[in-house]
Scaffold this active site. Structure first.
Site, PDB file in Angstrom:
ATOM      1  N   GLU A  66      40.926  34.254 -35.319  1.00 52.82           N
ATOM      2  CA  GLU A  66      41.465  33.194 -36.149  1.00 52.82           C
ATOM      3  C   GLU A  66      40.345  32.168 -36.367  1.00 52.82           C
ATOM      4  OE1 GLU A  66      43.331  30.042 -37.927  1.00 52.82           O
ATOM      5  OE2 GLU A  66      43.816  32.155 -37.968  1.00 52.82           O
ATOM      6  N   CYS A  80      46.892  25.206 -35.835  1.00 58.38           N
ATOM      7  CA  CYS A  80      46.747  26.660 -35.758  1.00 58.38           C
ATOM      8  C   CYS A  80      48.060  27.366 -36.035  1.00 58.38           C
ATOM      9  CB  CYS A  80      46.252  27.046 -34.369  1.00 58.38           C
ATOM     10  SG  CYS A  80      45.944  28.803 -34.205  1.00 58.38           S
ATOM     11  N   CYS A 139      48.339  30.360 -32.148  1.00 51.65           N
ATOM     12  CA  CYS A 139      49.007  29.808 -30.961  1.00 51.65           C
ATOM     13  C   CYS A 139      49.992  28.785 -31.522  1.00 51.65           C
ATOM     14  CB  CYS A 139      48.009  29.166 -30.024  1.00 51.65           C
ATOM     15  SG  CYS A 139      46.994  27.891 -30.758  1.00 51.65           S
ATOM     16  N   HIS A 151      50.288  23.437 -29.727  1.00 46.32           N
ATOM     17  CA  HIS A 151      49.893  22.061 -30.054  1.00 46.32           C
ATOM     18  C   HIS A 151      51.123  21.167 -30.222  1.00 46.32           C
ATOM     19  CE1 HIS A 151      45.688  23.047 -30.220  1.00 46.32           C
ATOM     20  NE2 HIS A 151      46.000  24.133 -30.906  1.00 46.32           N
ATOM     21  N   ARG A 174      44.991  30.986 -24.895  1.00 46.60           N
ATOM     22  CA  ARG A 174      43.537  31.087 -24.745  1.00 46.60           C
ATOM     23  C   ARG A 174      42.978  30.171 -23.676  1.00 46.60           C
ATOM     24  NH1 ARG A 174      45.703  32.120 -28.931  1.00 46.60           N
ATOM     25  NH2 ARG A 174      45.238  33.976 -30.142  1.00 46.60           N
ATOM     26  N   SER A 215      39.616  27.096 -27.122  1.00 43.93           N
ATOM     27  CA  SER A 215      38.471  27.745 -27.768  1.00 43.93           C
ATOM     28  C   SER A 215      37.297  26.786 -27.929  1.00 43.93           C
ATOM     29  CB  SER A 215      38.859  28.363 -29.115  1.00 43.93           C
ATOM     30  OG  SER A 215      39.695  29.487 -28.900  1.00 43.93           O
ATOM     31  N   CYS A 247      39.794  31.439 -31.238  1.00 42.60           N
ATOM     32  CA  CYS A 247      40.540  30.792 -32.311  1.00 42.60           C
ATOM     33  C   CYS A 247      39.768  29.554 -32.725  1.00 42.60           C
ATOM     34  CB  CYS A 247      41.937  30.400 -31.891  1.00 42.60           C
ATOM     35  SG  CYS A 247      42.718  29.510 -33.239  1.00 42.60           S
ATOM     36  N   CYS A 307      41.771  26.373 -34.017  1.00 37.47           N
ATOM     37  CA  CYS A 307      42.103  25.451 -32.931  1.00 37.47           C
ATOM     38  C   CYS A 307      40.878  24.643 -32.517  1.00 37.47           C
ATOM     39  CB  CYS A 307      42.573  26.222 -31.699  1.00 37.47           C
ATOM     40  SG  CYS A 307      44.310  26.638 -31.732  1.00 37.47           S
TER      41      CYS A 307
HETATM   42 NI1  NFE Z   1      44.605  28.795 -32.473  1.00 34.53          NI
HETATM   43 FE1  NFE Z   1      44.818  28.029 -29.462  1.00 34.53          FE
HETATM   44  C1  NFE Z   1      45.413  29.021 -28.106  1.00 34.53           C
HETATM   45  C2  NFE Z   1      45.041  26.463 -28.645  1.00 34.53           C
HETATM   46  S1  NFE Z   1      42.755  27.893 -29.169  1.00 34.53           S
HETATM   47  S2  NFE Z   1      44.821  29.777 -30.778  1.00 34.53           S
HETATM   48  O1  NFE Z   1      45.809  29.766 -27.322  1.00 34.53           O
HETATM   49  O2  NFE Z   1      45.188  25.471 -28.198  1.00 34.53           O
HETATM   50  O3  NFE Z   1      41.901  28.300 -28.143  1.00 34.53           O
END
Ligand code: NFE
Ligand code: MG
Length: 573
Positions: free
Chosen positions: A14, A61, A64, A68, A484, A507, A552, A555
């Site tokens: 992503e 994102c 995931c 958030h 992640r 990430s 990702c 993110c």
């Molecule tokens: Ni967009 Fe995310 C996850 C977050 S990034 S995937 O899991 O926070 O590393």
């Protein structure tokens, strides 16, 4: 700098990630990870109502898709000291667990598998032998010769029509693919099955959060009412559906994902000796039995492991100005106190300063700034976050099921404990964590049912909903373990509005660039750890290790891509 390999974009992730690998013959001597799109969410959030922040932050994102939202509502709840009802905690745990399981299975089959599985080789598989292989590793019912013969026919149709579609443009036939045709065909069949499976299990989010991606959340609880006598609330029918989803998750994990991981890993044992890198691992912890203020009740324990020493788990403090800091020495940002400075997220700044080359360009100036990601550090150290960090933390803390699963995996593969710290170990940890969580889902569900039976149907605490009840100034951190890795949102609230907001994302920890002392980030260190390329024109080894982190970049940079243009290039110079 003639011998630098550039992979841009890294696909099957992503977001937009560029890797530059400085070669010494066929060996990667130095690796550089660059996020190539700019962020913006933190700027957008300033001045808004903190109760609305989750809806904006969640759009960081679509993969995931809920994390958030959770980190955001938790940051406001932490700032306001705002307790939530036990059912809300359980429903959040179920939603987070479902996110992991959905995300990890999709990552394994749809993003990572094709680094190890040669789809075109599956065309020469014998369906009878494929059935025998499948039946030898699992009781999964879709394992007859006729079934695999149909899958092979379907695949042949794609290839003959010149329409590999989702399987197009990989390095098929590369000498580093080691699976026999039958294992490749079995994996292709499960790739297709996982596509259908994920559509079903994602229903858990739609039941508790109204939709997916981006289910709804609420500061002070969850956005779903429980009323067994209502058609428009969580009722008996919906709860039975949730149980069915949990059953499907456990079945697919036990019968397909775990056996496939072990079967594929058996052909790639040499990957247990490369791709570790840092050897430092960090977890914020998550999935409370009671509340976020009680880390001892977390299913995933918080802590830091340094130099792969599993005998000591160091405590961490997300509020201490000296522990977590973001650096921008090699990032396209400025800090008012200077680029060499580290800043704790409460004091974080998001001032863009692009000093890179004008696109299109050959190479980044990696001696200067080269990424839109910041470089987070814990007490000045670069650390890895994610499934491997969590499994190691559970292991170090003596979690029994984790110890059994890790022991079983290592003994089946005849690998030493040291192999955990590797590209293979990272991928296996994701699978084992999925198994551990799928089992834990049942416990949270049973508790929710017990609460409802005992007459407790509360899912929201309205006590602190009105900003008139808030302090004039406050701040808090909402943290969680996203699929992640460790995720934190730091919020500063003044007069009922957001004065500052900073997200430090898994990430970003893993994919970030070097810091002011020159320490590489986790991706960079992993690629510099024993990577020879069999064919520099087809650097599948880079994909294997980078995908083992499940990148990702949306993110990591909190994306806001105005131009929407991708740079498609693979350049070997
Ligand atoms: Ni967009 Fe995310 C996850 C977050 S990034 S995937 O899991 O926070 O590393
Ligand atoms: Mg951030």
């Amino acid at each position: 700098m003639s011998d630098r390999i550039v992979v841009d974009p890294i696909t099957r992730i992503e977001g937009h990630l560029r890797i530059e690998a400085q070669m010494d013959g066929d060996r990667i001597a130095g690796a550089y990870s660059s996020g190539t799109m700019v962020r913006g969410i933190e700027i957008i959030l300033k001045g808004r109502d903190p109760r609305d922040a989750w809806a904006f932050a969640q759009r960081i994102c679509g993969v995931c898709t809920l994390v958030h939202g959770i980190a955001s509502v938790r940051s406001v709840e932490d700032a306001l000291d705002y307790p939530i009802p036990p059912n809300a905690q359980l429903i959040r745990n179920l939603m987070i667990g479902a996110q992991y399981i959905h995300d990890h299975v999709m990552h394994f089959y749809h993003l990572h598998a094709l680094d190890w599985v040669d789809v075109v080789s599956a065309l020469s598989a014998d369906p009878g032998q494929t059935a025998a292989l499948a039946q030898s590793i699992s009781h999964w019912p879709k394992a007859s010769p006729g079934y695999f013969s149909d899958v092979k026919k379907k695949l042949k149709g794609f290839v003959e029509a010149g329409q590999l579609g989702i399987f197009a443009k990989a390095y098929w036939g590369h000498s580093v693919y080691k699976l026999p045709p039958e294992a490749n065909l079995m994996a292709v069949a499960h790739y297709l099955e996982a596509l259908a499976w994920q559509r079903d299990v994602v229903q858990l989010h739609t039941i508790f959060g109204g939709k997916n991606p981006h289910p709804n959340f609420l500061v002070g609880g969850v956005a779903s009412a429980i009323d067994l006598n209502s058609d428009s609330a969580i009722n008996s029918k919906r709860l039975v559906q949730v149980q069915n989803v949990i059953d499907k998750m456990r079945e697919f994990t036990d019968q397909v994902y775990v056996p496939d991981t072990l079967a594929v890993a058996g052909f790639y044992k040499d990957w247990g000796e490369r791709g570790e890198g840092l050897g430092n691992f960090l977890c914020y912890g998550d999935l409370p039995a009671t509340s976020m203020d009680d880390p001892d009740s977390f299913f995933f324990p918080p802590g830091v492991i340094l130099d792969r020493d599993l005998s000591t788990v160091h405590p961490l403090d997300l509020n201490s100005a000296d522990e977590i800091q973001e650096h921008v020495a090699h990032s396209w940002y400025d800090y008012s106190a200077g680029k060499e400075q580290g800043l704790h997220p409460y004091d974080g700044e998001t001032t863009l300063n692009y000093t890179g080359p004008e696109p299109p360009y050959e190479q980044l100036d990696v001696g200067a700034s080269y990424s839109w990601l910041k470089a987070p550090r814990w007490k000045g150290k670069a650390v890895e976050v994610g499934p491997l960090a969590r499994v190691l933390m559970l292991y170090a803390k003596g979690h029994e099921q984790t110890r059994e699963l890790v022991g079983m995996t290592l003994s089946k593969l005849e690998l030493p404990t040291r192999a955990l710290f590797s590209t293979l170990g990272r991928t296996a940890a994701r699978t084992l964590e999925t198994k551990i969580l799928a089992d834990a889902m049942q416990g949270w569900y049973d508790q929710l049912i017990a609460n409802i039976k005992a007459g407790d149907t509360r899912t929201f605490n309205e006590a602190l909903w009105e900003p008139s009840s808030w302090p004039k100034q406050c701040k808090g951190v909402g943290f969680m373990e996203a699929p992640r890795g460790a995720l934190g949102h730091w919020i500063v609230i003044e007069d009922g509005r957001i004065a500052n907001y900073q997200a430090v994302v898994p990430s970003t920890w893993n994919a970030g660039p070097r810091d002011s002392t020159g320490q590489p980030g986790a991706y960079e260190a992993a690629l510099q750890d024993n990577h020879q390329l069999a064919d520099v024109k087809q650097p599948v080894e880079i994909l294997r290790t980078i995908h083992s982190f499940d990148p990702c970049i949306a993110c990591a940079v909190h994306l806001s891509d105005e131009a929407g243009e991708e740079m498609l290039q693979l350049r070997v110079t």
